[in-house]
Design a protein around this motif. Sequence first.
Motif, PDB file in Angstrom:
ATOM      1  N   LYS A   1       0.813  -1.207   0.000  1.00  0.00           N
ATOM      2  CA  LYS A   1       0.000   0.000   0.000  1.00  0.00           C
ATOM      3  C   LYS A   1       0.853   1.265   0.000  1.00  0.00           C
ATOM      4  O   LYS A   1       0.351   2.363   0.192  1.00  0.00           O
ATOM      5  CB  LYS A   1      -0.914   0.016   1.236  1.00  0.00           C
ATOM      6  N   ARG A   2       2.144   1.124  -0.133  1.00  0.00           N
ATOM      7  CA  ARG A   2       2.985   2.291   0.060  1.00  0.00           C
ATOM      8  C   ARG A   2       4.219   2.212  -0.828  1.00  0.00           C
ATOM      9  O   ARG A   2       4.751   1.131  -1.056  1.00  0.00           O
ATOM     10  CB  ARG A   2       3.436   2.342   1.516  1.00  0.00           C
ATOM     11  N   PHE A   3       4.657   3.356  -1.313  1.00  0.00           N
ATOM     12  CA  PHE A   3       5.840   3.365  -2.160  1.00  0.00           C
ATOM     13  C   PHE A   3       7.080   2.977  -1.364  1.00  0.00           C
ATOM     14  O   PHE A   3       7.236   3.418  -0.226  1.00  0.00           O
ATOM     15  CB  PHE A   3       6.031   4.744  -2.790  1.00  0.00           C
ATOM     16  N   GLY A   4       7.952   2.184  -1.977  1.00  0.00           N
ATOM     17  CA  GLY A   4       9.194   1.835  -1.312  1.00  0.00           C
ATOM     18  C   GLY A   4       9.230   0.411  -0.813  1.00  0.00           C
ATOM     19  O   GLY A   4      10.281  -0.199  -0.766  1.00  0.00           O
ATOM     20  N   MET A   5       8.062  -0.113  -0.444  1.00  0.00           N
ATOM     21  CA  MET A   5       8.043  -1.486   0.076  1.00  0.00           C
ATOM     22  C   MET A   5       8.621  -2.461  -0.939  1.00  0.00           C
ATOM     23  O   MET A   5       9.417  -3.334  -0.603  1.00  0.00           O
ATOM     24  CB  MET A   5       6.605  -1.910   0.384  1.00  0.00           C
ATOM     25  N   PHE A   6       8.204  -2.301  -2.175  1.00  0.00           N
ATOM     26  CA  PHE A   6       8.640  -3.278  -3.147  1.00  0.00           C
ATOM     27  C   PHE A   6      10.104  -3.086  -3.513  1.00  0.00           C
ATOM     28  O   PHE A   6      10.797  -4.050  -3.832  1.00  0.00           O
ATOM     29  CB  PHE A   6       7.752  -3.223  -4.395  1.00  0.00           C
ATOM     30  N   THR A   7      10.572  -1.833  -3.451  1.00  0.00           N
ATOM     31  CA  THR A   7      11.989  -1.598  -3.710  1.00  0.00           C
ATOM     32  C   THR A   7      12.842  -2.315  -2.667  1.00  0.00           C
ATOM     33  O   THR A   7      13.870  -2.916  -2.998  1.00  0.00           O
ATOM     34  CB  THR A   7      12.282  -0.092  -3.700  1.00  0.00           C
TER      35      THR A   7
ATOM     36  N   PHE B   1      12.357  -1.112  -8.444  1.00  0.00           N
ATOM     37  CA  PHE B   1      11.996   0.304  -8.346  1.00  0.00           C
ATOM     38  C   PHE B   1      10.997   0.677  -9.440  1.00  0.00           C
ATOM     39  O   PHE B   1       9.990   1.347  -9.184  1.00  0.00           O
ATOM     40  CB  PHE B   1      13.267   1.149  -8.452  1.00  0.00           C
ATOM     41  N   LEU B   2      11.273   0.209 -10.673  1.00  0.00           N
ATOM     42  CA  LEU B   2      10.357   0.498 -11.783  1.00  0.00           C
ATOM     43  C   LEU B   2       8.981  -0.116 -11.515  1.00  0.00           C
ATOM     44  O   LEU B   2       7.946   0.534 -11.728  1.00  0.00           O
ATOM     45  CB  LEU B   2      10.928  -0.038 -13.092  1.00  0.00           C
ATOM     46  N   ALA B   3       8.982  -1.366 -11.024  1.00  0.00           N
ATOM     47  CA  ALA B   3       7.715  -2.026 -10.723  1.00  0.00           C
ATOM     48  C   ALA B   3       6.962  -1.243  -9.650  1.00  0.00           C
ATOM     49  O   ALA B   3       5.734  -1.112  -9.699  1.00  0.00           O
ATOM     50  CB  ALA B   3       7.961  -3.456 -10.253  1.00  0.00           C
ATOM     51  N   ASP B   4       7.725  -0.713  -8.702  1.00  0.00           N
ATOM     52  CA  ASP B   4       7.122   0.094  -7.648  1.00  0.00           C
ATOM     53  C   ASP B   4       6.432   1.326  -8.243  1.00  0.00           C
ATOM     54  O   ASP B   4       5.312   1.681  -7.862  1.00  0.00           O
ATOM     55  CB  ASP B   4       8.213   0.527  -6.663  1.00  0.00           C
ATOM     56  N   LEU B   5       7.114   1.957  -9.212  1.00  0.00           N
ATOM     57  CA  LEU B   5       6.518   3.125  -9.867  1.00  0.00           C
ATOM     58  C   LEU B   5       5.231   2.744 -10.593  1.00  0.00           C
ATOM     59  O   LEU B   5       4.226   3.456 -10.514  1.00  0.00           O
ATOM     60  CB  LEU B   5       7.508   3.737 -10.866  1.00  0.00           C
ATOM     61  N   VAL B   6       5.279   1.599 -11.289  1.00  0.00           N
ATOM     62  CA  VAL B   6       4.081   1.142 -11.998  1.00  0.00           C
ATOM     63  C   VAL B   6       2.942   0.914 -11.013  1.00  0.00           C
ATOM     64  O   VAL B   6       1.804   1.325 -11.247  1.00  0.00           O
ATOM     65  CB  VAL B   6       4.387  -0.150 -12.789  1.00  0.00           C
TER      66      VAL B   6
END
Lengths: 239, 195
Positions: B60-66, B95-100
Motif C-alpha cells: 500500500k505504500r511506495f518503497g516497500m517493493f523496492t 523500483f520500476l515495478a514500484d513506480l508502476v
Amino acid sequence: MQVGFQGNTKNTVFDPDPRAKLAMLLAVNIIMISGGSAGVELVLRIICAALPFVLLVSVRHYRTAVIYLAAMGAAVFGESCILPHTSGIAGILVLIPCGILTRFMAGYMMCWYTVRSISVSEFVTAMEKMHVPYFITIPMSVMFRYFPTLGEEYHAVSDAMKMRQIGRTVKDPLTYIEYVLVPIMMSTVRIADELSAASLTKGLSAGGRRTHICEIKLTLADLFIIAGSAVMIVLFFVY
Amino acid sequence: MKEKFEVKELINVGVFTALYFVVVFVTCFIGMVPICMVLIPLIIPIVAGIPLMLFFSKIKRFGMFTISGVLFGLIMFLLGSYSWVIILTCVVSAFLADLVLMSGKYSSVKCCVAASSVYSLWGIGTFISLFFGFREEYLNSIVDGYGQEYVDKLASYTPAWMFFVMAAMCLVGGFIGGVLGTKVLNKHFRKAGMA
C-alpha cells in the motif's frame, strides 16, 4: 529437529561474532561458486570447502559435518577423476550433479550454519552496529527466519496431498503448482499476520531506541576472521 | 516515503520476499540442463508471478517493493551464483515495478500485472554475463569447471540477439504469471478475504 535462528550458543566450542560469520559466508559463497581450480584459486577453494566442516564440528553437528565431507569428497572425486574419462550424455550426467555439489554445497552449509548459529536478537544487534537501517534489518531477519518455516509448510502440504492420494499422480504441471503453492501462500499470509501481532507485543512499532540483552563484541579472533575473509576475496579477484 | 514504514508492512516484505525467492530457486533447478537454460527466463516469472500477485495485493505504500528488490538481489547474489550485476538489475526493476504500482494507486489489477511483468526483468542479471562485453570472460571462466563440451553447447544456443529474446521472454513470462496470479487470487483468496 529445531531449525532456524537459534540462540543456543552455550553448546558451542567456538562462537564468532555475527559479523565475522557473515564475512565468512560472503567469502565462501563468492569463491566456491566460480568453478576455477588452478594455482591460488585451488588453495582458496580448499580452504573454503573445509571451513563449513570445521564450523559444523564447532557447533557439534557431527553427523551433518561428516555427511557434508562425504558428499563433497564424492563430488570432487567425480569431477576430477570420472569426468575426464566420459563424454556426451554420460559426461553431462556426471557433470551436472557434481557441478552443483562442488559449487553450491559449501555455500549452503555456510548459510545453514550461519542461520542456525545466529539468534534473531544477535543478528538485529549486529546489523544495528553496522548502521543498517531498520527497514532493511526487519525484513531481512523475518526472511531468514521464514525459510525453514517454508520447508516445514511444504512438508505439511505434501503430507496432506499424500493422505488424499493426489501427490505425484497430478500430471498437469500448472495444477500441481496450484495444489502446492496455494496452501503455502495461505499460510504465508497467516504467518505474516501472526508475526506482526507478535511484533506488536514486543513493541517493535513503538519507535525510539531499542535496547539489547545480548552482548555483541568484536574480539581479536573475530577481527582476524574478517580480515582473513577480506584477504581471500581480494586474492580471488586479483588472480 | 517520508513517513516511517509500519512493522507489519516490513514483515510482509520479509515473508513474501522469502516465498518469492524459494519459488524462483526451485524453478531454477530446471535450468541446469543446457537447453532449458535458454527457456528459464520464461518459466520462472510464470511460476513466481503467482505469489508475487499476492504480495502486490498487500502493498500500500511506495518503497516497500523496492526494499523487497534489494533483499532479493542480495540473496540471489549470495546463493544464486551470479555476478554483482544481479543486485543492480533486481533493485532497478523493483523500483520500476514500484513506480508502476504507484501509478495504479496500489489497487489496480492491470497495474499489478504490468508490475509483475516489469519486475521479471531482474532476470536480465542472470544471463547478461553471456552477452556483450562479459561473454568471452564468462565462457572462459566456466570452461575450467564445466568442460569445453558444455561451454560449446551453451555458446551455440546464445548468439547476441538471444539477449533481446530472453529479455522479451522475461516480460512475457511476467505478464502470464501476473494473469495466472490474478486468477489464483480470485479463485482462492478474495472469497476468503485474504487478498
